[in-house]
Scaffold this motif. Structure first.
Motif, short mmCIF file in Angstrom:
data_model
loop_
_atom_site.label_atom_id
_atom_site.label_comp_id
_atom_site.label_asym_id
_atom_site.label_seq_id
_atom_site.Cartn_x
_atom_site.Cartn_y
_atom_site.Cartn_z
N GLN A 69 0.81 -1.20 0.00
CA GLN A 69 0.00 0.00 0.00
C GLN A 69 0.85 1.26 0.00
N VAL A 70 1.98 1.19 0.70
CA VAL A 70 2.88 2.34 0.71
C VAL A 70 3.47 2.56 -0.67
N ILE A 71 3.82 1.48 -1.37
CA ILE A 71 4.46 1.59 -2.67
C ILE A 71 3.45 1.92 -3.77
N GLU A 72 2.35 1.20 -3.82
CA GLU A 72 1.42 1.34 -4.94
C GLU A 72 0.00 1.72 -4.53
N HIS A 73 -0.31 1.64 -3.23
CA HIS A 73 -1.61 2.01 -2.67
C HIS A 73 -2.70 0.97 -2.89
N LEU A 75 -3.47 -3.23 -4.71
CA LEU A 75 -2.91 -4.42 -5.35
C LEU A 75 -4.05 -5.36 -5.72
N VAL A 76 -3.85 -6.16 -6.74
CA VAL A 76 -4.87 -7.12 -7.14
C VAL A 76 -4.77 -8.34 -6.24
N TYR A 77 -5.77 -8.55 -5.38
CA TYR A 77 -5.82 -9.70 -4.48
C TYR A 77 -7.21 -10.31 -4.51
N VAL A 78 -7.29 -11.62 -4.29
CA VAL A 78 -8.58 -12.29 -4.22
C VAL A 78 -9.36 -11.81 -3.00
N GLN A 79 -8.70 -11.80 -1.84
CA GLN A 79 -9.37 -11.37 -0.62
C GLN A 79 -9.43 -9.85 -0.55
N ASN A 80 -10.31 -9.34 0.30
CA ASN A 80 -10.42 -7.90 0.49
C ASN A 80 -9.13 -7.34 1.06
N MET A 81 -8.84 -6.11 0.71
CA MET A 81 -7.67 -5.47 1.28
C MET A 81 -7.85 -5.29 2.78
N ILE A 82 -6.78 -5.45 3.52
CA ILE A 82 -6.82 -5.29 4.97
C ILE A 82 -7.18 -3.85 5.30
N SER A 83 -8.07 -3.68 6.27
CA SER A 83 -8.55 -2.34 6.62
C SER A 83 -7.47 -1.56 7.35
#
Length: 208
Positions: A69-73, A75-83
């Motif tokens: 998140q710091v680098i690109e903010h 990312l493509v992931y199957v699961q939801n991004m961590i809050s």
């Protein structure tokens, strides 16, 4: 044309047919890099302190997503991004042992970079920087030069590659050169690669 499935999401494939890619393509390549065998093995060897009950995510997973998140903010992931609250709890639960593990991880990454570099000369830049803080942070201090409260870390970087070799977090009221001698001696005694035939140390720190 070559095609690879994204390790973090099997529903996404990357093909190389010479066509231009969108700005999101960098996120995909970053994910593939972090999930490559050599890099993922580095992160999986980090032994974070286990001090949480029934965590949904392992600390190494939290750290990786925070880094992404710091680098690109995003990312493509199957699961939801961590809050963000989950990331904040992860940061608040980090121990001194965890920080030492991350320092060791950084040393291993630097060693891999050195192995793939043909440089026999190592030019180390030693300098301090300043970060203003807000709220009740640990070990902060008032800096009379910047006239605010924050941290005044000491940083050692490779001038030829830009790689950060070592960082020491210090209170904002710490004088710029305090602890610099021990900082350098500790690094030189444990973290040098045998390929470096010439070592140059540069810095403009005053020691009191």
């Amino acid at each position: 044309m070559t095609q690879k499935v994204l390790p973090s999401n099997p529903l996404v494939a990357v093909s190389d047919n010479g066509a231009p890619i969108t700005s999101d393509g960098g996120n995909v390549l970053l994910s593939m890099f972090l999930n490559s065998p050599v890099v993922s093995r580095l992160f999986n060897n980090v032994e974070f302190n286990v001090n949480r009950k029934n965590p949904r995510y392992a600390k190494v997973e939290l750290f990786l997503q925070m880094l992404i998140q710091v680098i690109e903010h995003r990312l493509v992931y199957v699961q939801n991004m961590i809050s963000q609250p989950t990331i904040s709890r992860f940061l608040s639960h980090l121990t001194n042992e965890d920080i030492d593990e991350l320092q060791e991880l950084n040393r291993r990454i630097v060693f891999l970079i050195d192995e793939r570099s043909a440089n026999t000369e190592l030019v180390l830049d030693l300098d301090s920087t300043y970060f203003e803080t807000f709220g009740h942070q640990e070990k902060i201090g008032f800096n009379y030069h910047y006239l605010n409260v924050g941290y005044h870390p000491l940083i050692m970087t490779d001038a030829l590659t830009g790689t950060v070799h070592q960082v020491s977090l210090r209170s904002g009221n710490t004088y710029t050169g305090n602890g610099a001698t021990e900082f350098v001696q500790g690094y030189l005694s444990t973290s040098l690669s045998a390929q470096h035939q010439t070592i140059i140390l540069r810095g403009d720190l005053d020691v009191r």
